[in-house]
Scaffold this motif. Structure first.
Motif, mmCIF file in Angstrom:
data_model
loop_
_atom_site.group_PDB
_atom_site.id
_atom_site.type_symbol
_atom_site.label_atom_id
_atom_site.label_comp_id
_atom_site.label_asym_id
_atom_site.label_seq_id
_atom_site.Cartn_x
_atom_site.Cartn_y
_atom_site.Cartn_z
ATOM 1 N N SER A 184 15.348 0.383 20.946
ATOM 2 C CA SER A 184 14.638 0.170 22.228
ATOM 3 C C SER A 184 14.874 -1.010 22.768
ATOM 4 O O SER A 184 15.278 -1.932 22.348
ATOM 5 N N PRO B 158 0.766 -1.276 -0.064
ATOM 6 C CA PRO B 158 -0.064 -0.073 -0.006
ATOM 7 C C PRO B 158 0.943 1.296 -0.060
ATOM 8 O O PRO B 158 2.059 1.281 0.705
ATOM 9 N N LEU C 166 1.878 10.309 8.750
ATOM 10 C CA LEU C 166 1.387 9.297 7.942
ATOM 11 C C LEU C 166 0.271 9.695 6.942
ATOM 12 O O LEU C 166 0.288 10.969 6.693
ATOM 13 N N LEU D 123 13.404 -4.127 24.415
ATOM 14 C CA LEU D 123 12.259 -4.390 24.381
ATOM 15 C C LEU D 123 11.912 -5.789 25.164
ATOM 16 O O LEU D 123 11.888 -6.883 24.576
ATOM 17 N N GLY E 253 3.008 6.200 4.008
ATOM 18 C CA GLY E 253 3.542 5.270 5.323
ATOM 19 C C GLY E 253 4.744 4.635 5.642
ATOM 20 O O GLY E 253 5.342 4.353 6.586
ATOM 21 N N GLU E 254 5.406 4.448 4.349
ATOM 22 C CA GLU E 254 6.872 3.788 4.239
ATOM 23 C C GLU E 254 7.890 4.498 5.299
ATOM 24 O O GLU E 254 8.545 3.558 5.819
ATOM 25 N N LYS E 255 8.033 5.650 4.856
ATOM 26 C CA LYS E 255 9.002 6.291 5.486
ATOM 27 C C LYS E 255 8.901 6.421 7.039
ATOM 28 O O LYS E 255 9.805 6.054 7.964
ATOM 29 N N THR E 256 7.507 6.533 7.629
ATOM 30 C CA THR E 256 7.256 6.601 8.969
ATOM 31 C C THR E 256 7.548 5.087 9.507
ATOM 32 O O THR E 256 7.897 4.884 10.545
ATOM 33 N N ALA E 257 7.392 3.948 8.492
ATOM 34 C CA ALA E 257 7.311 2.845 9.079
ATOM 35 C C ALA E 257 8.748 2.371 9.437
ATOM 36 O O ALA E 257 9.357 1.774 10.271
ATOM 37 N N GLN E 258 9.692 2.903 8.229
ATOM 38 C CA GLN E 258 11.165 2.813 8.547
ATOM 39 C C GLN E 258 11.777 3.370 9.703
ATOM 40 O O GLN E 258 12.578 2.714 10.430
ATOM 41 N N GLN E 259 11.227 4.652 10.056
ATOM 42 C CA GLN E 259 11.724 5.307 11.066
ATOM 43 C C GLN E 259 11.236 4.409 12.456
ATOM 44 O O GLN E 259 12.106 4.450 13.494
ATOM 45 N N LEU E 260 10.173 4.003 12.570
ATOM 46 C CA LEU E 260 9.655 3.225 13.547
ATOM 47 C C LEU E 260 10.366 2.063 13.728
ATOM 48 O O LEU E 260 10.530 1.751 15.097
ATOM 49 N N TRP E 261 10.470 1.389 12.651
ATOM 50 C CA TRP E 261 11.457 0.098 12.706
ATOM 51 C C TRP E 261 12.845 0.504 13.542
ATOM 52 O O TRP E 261 13.233 -0.298 14.155
ATOM 53 N N GLN F 208 4.324 -2.555 25.863
ATOM 54 C CA GLN F 208 4.201 -3.814 25.880
ATOM 55 C C GLN F 208 2.827 -4.338 25.750
ATOM 56 O O GLN F 208 2.086 -3.580 26.298
ATOM 57 N N TYR G 240 13.602 2.815 15.237
ATOM 58 C CA TYR G 240 13.273 3.183 16.706
ATOM 59 C C TYR G 240 13.239 2.067 17.590
ATOM 60 O O TYR G 240 13.868 1.762 18.885
ATOM 61 N N LEU G 241 12.570 0.938 16.955
ATOM 62 C CA LEU G 241 12.253 -0.224 17.832
ATOM 63 C C LEU G 241 13.570 -1.149 17.890
ATOM 64 O O LEU G 241 14.008 -1.480 18.895
ATOM 65 N N MET H 148 0.877 0.490 7.543
ATOM 66 C CA MET H 148 2.200 0.198 7.551
ATOM 67 C C MET H 148 2.882 0.102 9.010
ATOM 68 O O MET H 148 3.720 -0.512 9.198
ATOM 69 N N VAL H 149 2.138 0.735 9.852
ATOM 70 C CA VAL H 149 2.614 0.905 11.199
ATOM 71 C C VAL H 149 1.222 0.773 12.287
ATOM 72 O O VAL H 149 0.170 0.795 11.902
#
Lengths: 97, 138
Positions: free
Chosen positions: A85, A68, B70, A87, A71-79, B85, A81-82, B45-46
């Protein structure tokens, strides 16, 4: 080794190929040969059984999907960040009443 | 071998149809927790967290790193990264699982479980015509 064959093409395909040939400065024959070479080199081709109406997908083969848009760039940034982190997944976490 | 857990599509009384694949999850952040119902959305995506849920969990907006915006109905919202979590006893009985959220500065969104990182941790099959979906922990 190059071999010569005779093809029977529709006017639509022939006109399209001639159009591309004119744009690219190649001959009609070179353009058509390029199309066939690139298609034949596709690893997916041998797994597509052509029926009279439409291609049929085969089981146990991974086909590419278009993701889809958005949001790809946001997803990359979130990934990323994870990945940075902490976890921990212990349960139950400390919870106040 | 991980077991698949079956969940029913939520019945929408307004339209009289089974509308959405909704998953109940308890979210933990530091010393707080909250039970939420999230939309399992393979097109997202997120993971997305509405603003008020993050606040209820005690997260500080200004402390979280900024993400790119987004699309869709969240195109005007600022989003920040927040790691929580999650816990659902049916999915994983003895431990929580990490959930990275795009925390939006609006409540104009559902809580969404999307590709990153919910779908990275679970195998999900949708059987929409039969009104259920299955989740298997990896």
């Amino acid at each position: 080794m190059l071999r010569s064959i005779t093809l029977q093409l529709t006017d639509e395909t022939l006109n399209r190929a001639q159009e591309i040939a004119n744009q690219s400065g190649k001959t009609l024959e070179e353009t058509l040969a390029g199309w066939i070479d690139r298609t034949a080199a596709s690893p997916v081709l041998e797994h597509i059984m052509l029926s009279d109406e439409e291609p049929v997908l085969s089981p146990n083969i991974e086909y590419a999907l278009h993701s889809p848009v958005g949001g790809e760039k946001t997803a990359q940034q979130l990934w990323e960040y994870l990945q940075q982190s902490d976890l921990t997944d212990d349960y139950p976490p400390k919870v106040s009443s | 071998m991980p077991q698949s857990v079956r969940f029913s599509y939520e019945f929408d009384t307004d339209i009289g149809l089974y509308g959405f694949p909704i998953l109940p999850v308890t979210l933990f952040y530091k010393d707080r927790h909250i039970i939420v119902n999230g939309l399992v959305d393979s097109g997202a995506m997120v993971n997305v967290l509405p603003y008020s849920i993050g606040v209820a969990l005690g997260a500080k907006w200004e402390d979280q790193p900024v993400l790119d915006r987004l699309g869709g109905n969240l195109s005007s919202a600022e989003v920040r990264a927040l790691t929580l979590q999650g816990y659902n006893a049916q999915l994983v009985a003895d431990k929580t699982f990490p959930l990275g959220f795009a925390w939006a500065d609006t409540d104009n969104t559902r809580l969404i479980f999307g590709q990153i990182n919910f779908f990275h941790q679970f195998t999900i099959c949708f059987f929409r015509a039969d009104n259920y979906f299955e989740i298997t922990s990896r």
